[in-house]
Design a protein around this motif. Structure first.
Motif, mmCIF file in Angstrom:
data_model
loop_
_atom_site.group_PDB
_atom_site.id
_atom_site.type_symbol
_atom_site.label_atom_id
_atom_site.label_comp_id
_atom_site.label_asym_id
_atom_site.label_seq_id
_atom_site.Cartn_x
_atom_site.Cartn_y
_atom_site.Cartn_z
ATOM 1 N N VAL A 118 38.584 -48.817 3.766
ATOM 2 C CA VAL A 118 39.010 -47.433 3.590
ATOM 3 C C VAL A 118 38.893 -47.025 2.130
ATOM 4 C CG1 VAL A 118 40.918 -45.785 3.825
ATOM 5 C CG2 VAL A 118 40.558 -47.534 5.579
ATOM 6 N N SER A 119 39.253 -47.928 1.225
ATOM 7 C CA SER A 119 39.159 -47.624 -0.207
ATOM 8 C C SER A 119 37.715 -47.342 -0.609
ATOM 9 C CB SER A 119 39.712 -48.803 -1.008
ATOM 10 O OG SER A 119 41.096 -48.997 -0.751
ATOM 11 N N THR A 154 42.958 -47.485 -2.301
ATOM 12 C CA THR A 154 42.738 -47.154 -3.695
ATOM 13 C C THR A 154 41.492 -46.300 -3.878
ATOM 14 O OG1 THR A 154 43.681 -49.326 -4.234
ATOM 15 C CG2 THR A 154 42.571 -48.165 -6.002
ATOM 16 N N THR A 155 41.600 -45.283 -4.727
ATOM 17 C CA THR A 155 40.434 -44.450 -5.041
ATOM 18 C C THR A 155 39.528 -45.188 -6.025
ATOM 19 O OG1 THR A 155 41.468 -43.369 -6.934
ATOM 20 C CG2 THR A 155 41.841 -42.388 -4.765
ATOM 21 N N VAL A 156 38.346 -44.628 -6.254
ATOM 22 C CA VAL A 156 37.410 -45.237 -7.183
ATOM 23 C C VAL A 156 37.965 -45.258 -8.604
ATOM 24 C CG1 VAL A 156 36.171 -43.083 -7.676
ATOM 25 C CG2 VAL A 156 34.964 -45.276 -7.849
ATOM 26 N N GLU A 157 38.894 -44.324 -8.890
ATOM 27 C CA GLU A 157 39.528 -44.301 -10.220
ATOM 28 C C GLU A 157 40.645 -45.322 -10.348
ATOM 29 O OE1 GLU A 157 39.281 -41.582 -8.294
ATOM 30 O OE2 GLU A 157 37.652 -40.463 -9.284
ATOM 31 N N GLY A 158 40.991 -45.969 -9.242
ATOM 32 C CA GLY A 158 42.029 -46.994 -9.290
ATOM 33 C C GLY A 158 43.407 -46.518 -8.887
ATOM 34 N N SER A 159 43.524 -45.267 -8.442
ATOM 35 C CA SER A 159 44.823 -44.746 -8.025
ATOM 36 C C SER A 159 45.110 -45.148 -6.578
ATOM 37 C CB SER A 159 44.849 -43.220 -8.124
ATOM 38 O OG SER A 159 44.634 -42.803 -9.450
ATOM 39 N N LEU A 203 53.339 -48.531 -2.117
ATOM 40 C CA LEU A 203 53.195 -47.289 -2.878
ATOM 41 C C LEU A 203 54.118 -47.284 -4.095
ATOM 42 C CD1 LEU A 203 53.009 -44.870 0.158
ATOM 43 C CD2 LEU A 203 51.133 -45.513 -1.356
ATOM 44 N N LEU A 204 55.329 -47.783 -3.917
ATOM 45 C CA LEU A 204 56.277 -47.840 -5.033
ATOM 46 C C LEU A 204 55.780 -48.789 -6.116
ATOM 47 C CD1 LEU A 204 59.002 -46.985 -6.189
ATOM 48 C CD2 LEU A 204 60.069 -48.800 -4.817
ATOM 49 N N ALA A 205 55.174 -49.894 -5.706
ATOM 50 C CA ALA A 205 54.680 -50.884 -6.669
ATOM 51 C C ALA A 205 53.599 -50.312 -7.569
ATOM 52 C CB ALA A 205 54.139 -52.109 -5.933
ATOM 53 N N HIS A 206 52.852 -49.346 -7.053
ATOM 54 C CA HIS A 206 51.730 -48.788 -7.811
ATOM 55 C C HIS A 206 52.015 -47.385 -8.341
ATOM 56 C CE1 HIS A 206 49.043 -52.128 -6.895
ATOM 57 N NE2 HIS A 206 49.552 -52.123 -5.677
ATOM 58 N N ILE A 216 46.711 -61.182 7.825
ATOM 59 C CA ILE A 216 46.646 -60.587 6.483
ATOM 60 C C ILE A 216 45.207 -60.380 6.010
ATOM 61 C CG2 ILE A 216 47.319 -60.834 4.071
ATOM 62 C CD1 ILE A 216 49.654 -60.266 5.938
ATOM 63 N N PRO A 217 44.301 -61.361 6.170
ATOM 64 C CA PRO A 217 42.915 -61.122 5.724
ATOM 65 C C PRO A 217 42.276 -59.912 6.398
ATOM 66 C CG PRO A 217 43.275 -63.456 6.085
ATOM 67 C CD PRO A 217 44.489 -62.757 6.620
ATOM 68 N N ALA A 218 42.524 -59.722 7.701
ATOM 69 C CA ALA A 218 41.958 -58.567 8.405
ATOM 70 C C ALA A 218 42.548 -57.268 7.874
ATOM 71 C CB ALA A 218 42.219 -58.691 9.907
ATOM 72 N N LEU A 219 43.845 -57.263 7.602
ATOM 73 C CA LEU A 219 44.489 -56.077 7.034
ATOM 74 C C LEU A 219 43.895 -55.729 5.680
ATOM 75 C CD1 LEU A 219 46.754 -53.928 6.772
ATOM 76 C CD2 LEU A 219 48.208 -55.755 5.843
ATOM 77 N N ARG A 220 43.751 -56.702 4.817
ATOM 78 C CA ARG A 220 43.234 -56.449 3.473
ATOM 79 C C ARG A 220 41.770 -56.008 3.526
ATOM 80 N NH1 ARG A 220 44.708 -60.797 -0.892
ATOM 81 N NH2 ARG A 220 44.377 -58.934 -2.186
#
Length: 247
Positions: free
Chosen positions: A240-241, A206-211, A144-147, A230-234
């Protein structure tokens, strides 16, 4: 009159804020001490909060947070709507990994865990669902901090990068480097950032707007190789996005 109402609201808020994971039940004197309110004032506010259902008084005389407060809190859009969308996918991720799966949003300078699924054999975690952790020391918080914008990073740096465990990031250079890596790779792996027994990974929602509005994380024992998960997490985070974009 308006000033008096705000003062009462502020005092009532301080009473509710006196409760935390370490002290979920408090005596009246404990509430008075934690809020710096005179005992009669604390008693009057607690009585009103009990009447409204925000607090409950136990048989032993201690106070605890009331169910009504939980009901109201569960309506918060960032918690309720997001949890409804994410929970089925989190359950799928748990079934695939049988490890701790968590949903994280930002609240101020902290990571707030609004949902967690844990198995009997999964490593015990620091914190709890509904609890908060330092944003610079938790995998979801770091995503969250990174974005987030530079103002939040400045605030986090100003507050200080306290060491929580052996590998917690504690310098500005380390943190900026890690955040750049997260933005580039799309996920983070935190090896013993919060304690000495866990490794956690997180990816953005991430939302459709990229947030980026939240993060999904998975936490395992340091004895477990988290890389194959990691692949399953992503994949789960992307699912969800997509759901966020369709609602």
């Amino acid at each position: 009159m308006d000033t008096g109402r705000r003062s009462m609201l502020s005092r009532a808020s301080s009473v509710l804020a006196a409760f935390d994971a370490a002290q979920p039940a408090l005596t009246l004197s404990g509430i008075s001490r934690r809020t710096s309110l005179p005992l009669p004032t604390a008693h009057r506010i607690c009585a009103e909060l009990v009447r409204l259902g925000a607090l409950e008084k136990r048989d032993d005389g201690r106070y605890q947070v009331g169910v009504r407060l939980w009901e109201i809190g569960s309506l918060a859009p960032r918690s309720h709507g997001l949890r409804e969308l994410a929970l089925p996918i989190m359950e799928d991720l748990y079934e695939a990994t049988h490890e701790n799966v968590q949903l994280v949003v930002r609240e101020g300078l902290e990571a707030l865990y609004i949902e967690r699924i844990s198995g009997r054999g999964a490593v015990r975690l620091k914190g709890r669902a509904g609890g908060r952790l330092p944003i610079h020391a938790s995998s979801g918080g770091l995503v969250l901090l990174a974005h987030s914008g530079p103002d939040l990073l400045d605030d986090v740096l100003s507050a200080g990068l306290n060491r929580v465990a052996v590998n917690t990031v504690t310098t500005e250079h380390e943190l900026r480097t890690l955040l750049a890596d997260i933005r580039r790779s799309g996920f983070v792996v935190c090896h013993r950032f919060l304690d000495d027994v866990t490794v956690a990974a997180a990816a953005p929602l991430t939302t459709v707007e990229g947030s980026v509005v939240a993060a999904m994380s998975i936490a395992v024992s340091v004895k477990t190789d988290i890389a194959p998960l990691i692949p399953a997490l992503r994949t789960a985070a992307r699912a969800v996005s997509r759901s966020l974009g369709s609602n």
